[in-house]
Write an enzyme that holds these catalytic residues in place. Structure first.
Site, PDB file in Angstrom:
ATOM      1  CB  CYS A  24      -0.934   0.006   1.207  1.00 39.84           C
ATOM      2  SG  CYS A  24      -2.044  -1.412   1.257  1.00 39.84           S
ATOM      3  CG  ASN A  45      -6.879  -1.347   0.018  1.00 39.14           C
ATOM      4  OD1 ASN A  45      -6.096  -0.802  -0.754  1.00 39.14           O
ATOM      5  ND2 ASN A  45      -6.499  -1.842   1.183  1.00 39.14           N
ATOM      6  CG  HIS A 103      -3.640   3.136   1.413  1.00 42.58           C
ATOM      7  ND1 HIS A 103      -3.922   2.679   0.148  1.00 42.58           N
ATOM      8  CD2 HIS A 103      -3.797   2.071   2.252  1.00 42.58           C
ATOM      9  CE1 HIS A 103      -4.218   1.397   0.211  1.00 42.58           C
ATOM     10  NE2 HIS A 103      -4.159   0.997   1.476  1.00 42.58           N
TER      11      HIS A 103
END
Length: 360
Positions: free
Chosen positions: A116, A315, A285
């Site tokens: 990430c 995500n 994020h």
């Protein structure tokens, strides 16, 4: 010494929209259950016979190249951040070079596996290369395809409902104008709890780390007497026991993320000689809307100072920040001269942040 600046940006998501309601057809879940825990309403999945991590990256890259007003042949370095490459090896950087039609330039292609945090790790790397004068036009991409590797059953719902596919890309070039430049980047990691958010099989560990760190139920029983060579990286046991899917301990990730997000944001702002009061836009994020809301409240930020699009895409790990940054620009949420902070936290654990004056 020159500064680095983003001169072009673009994003791409597959056309297949998968709603929370769609997922109820393959697992025991509900739209309310998913929204309450993650804030996600829908996500995008690739066409499995026509799209890959690299093809998504190509689409985003072409948009960024056009936005920067450069020729693709002028790119002198590629940085590709992903945890879902097309192949175990080679990396997706060289595949992107080939599919863009710039293989003849023989430029270097670097793959980054910081999950990430991959895009910000890549941005920090590009920033240093620009400052050193080694490269002048860097293509930085974050792209992910999760939909082909998730456990679409009730057993895997805690992970599978979260992730989606997408890509974002930027062109980074030198500038003498600090008012449109990257001002500071910070990167961190702590491998102490690496397995708490991980994709462990297939892999070359042979169960060593899982036994060492007491990962109950994740080891593999190997018949080494009759299988002297092989069978540790990949075998039928991994398939039979559903060990070829991502593993996440959500509470552990949440607790660490809400602590490290504010820390690295303030560290980066302080390094740039700025404070939270100077911030125009935070683009975090997109792991979980609840994490982002908690961080925003902790730091005293207004809703209009934080950009979220996890509701639409889920995500997308390394793609989430460039995808959100691109959409925020397109929607007029950031303008030239705005102070923008990017922040990430993910598997590893890794976390990072960047502060920049927006120049587009």
């Amino acid at each position: 010494m020159p500064h680095s600046t983003i001169t072009g940006i673009g994003h791409y998501v597959p056309k297949n929209i998968v709603t929370n309601q769609d997922l109820t057809e393959v697992m025991e879940t509900s739209d309310a259950w998913i929204r309450e825990r993650t804030g996600i309403e829908e996500r995008r999945y690739i066409d499995r016979t026509k799209e890959t991590t690299t093809t998504l990256a190509v689409e985003a890259s072409l948009k960024a190249i056009a936005d920067a007003g450069i020729d693709k042949q002028d790119i002198d370095f590629i940085i590709f951040a992903t945890l879902s490459p097309d192949y175990y090896f080679p990396g997706s950087g060289v595949l992107l070079q080939r599919e863009l039609g710039i293989s003849g330039t023989e430029i270097a292609a670097l793959d980054i596996r910081a999950q990430c945090s991959g895009f910000i790790y890549g941005l920090s790397t590009a920033d240093q290369f620009i400052k050193s004068g080694m490269y002048k036009k860097i293509l930085l991409v974050g792209a992910e395809v999760h939909s082909v590797g998730l456990d679409f059953s009730t057993r895997g719902r805690n992970v599978s409902v979260i992730f989606g596919d997408g890509a974002g890309a930027v062109i980074i070039e030198p500038t003498e104008d600090k008012d449109v430049a990257v001002l500071s980047t910070k990167m961190h990691s702590d491998g102490t709890y690496a397995e708490k958010l991980s994709y462990m099989y297939p892999g070359a560990h042979g169960g060593y780390f899982l036994e060492k760190y007491a990962m109950e139920g994740f080891g593999v029983d190997y018949d080494l007497e009759n299988n002297k060579y092989g069978g540790v990286f990949w075998n039928q046991d991994m398939l039979d026991k559903a060990r070829v899917f991502p593993h996440m301990e959500g509470q552990a990730v949440f607790k660490m993320a809400v602590r490290k997000f504010p820390e690295v944001i303030m560290e980066t702002l302080t390094d740039a000689g700025l404070g939270i009061e100077d911030l125009d836009m935070l683009i975090p994020h997109q792991a979980n809307l609840r994490i982002n809301q908690f961080v925003a409240n902790t730091m005293g930020l207004r809703d209009d100072q934080v950009y979220n699009n996890i509701m639409r895409y889920g995500n997308t790990t390394a793609a989430s920040i460039p995808l959100a940054l691109s959409e925020a620009r397109d929607e007029g949420k950031i303008k030239k001269g705005d102070l923008v902070t990017l922040a990430s936290f993910g598997a590893g654990f890794t976390w990072a942040a960047a502060v920049l004056r927006w120049g587009k």
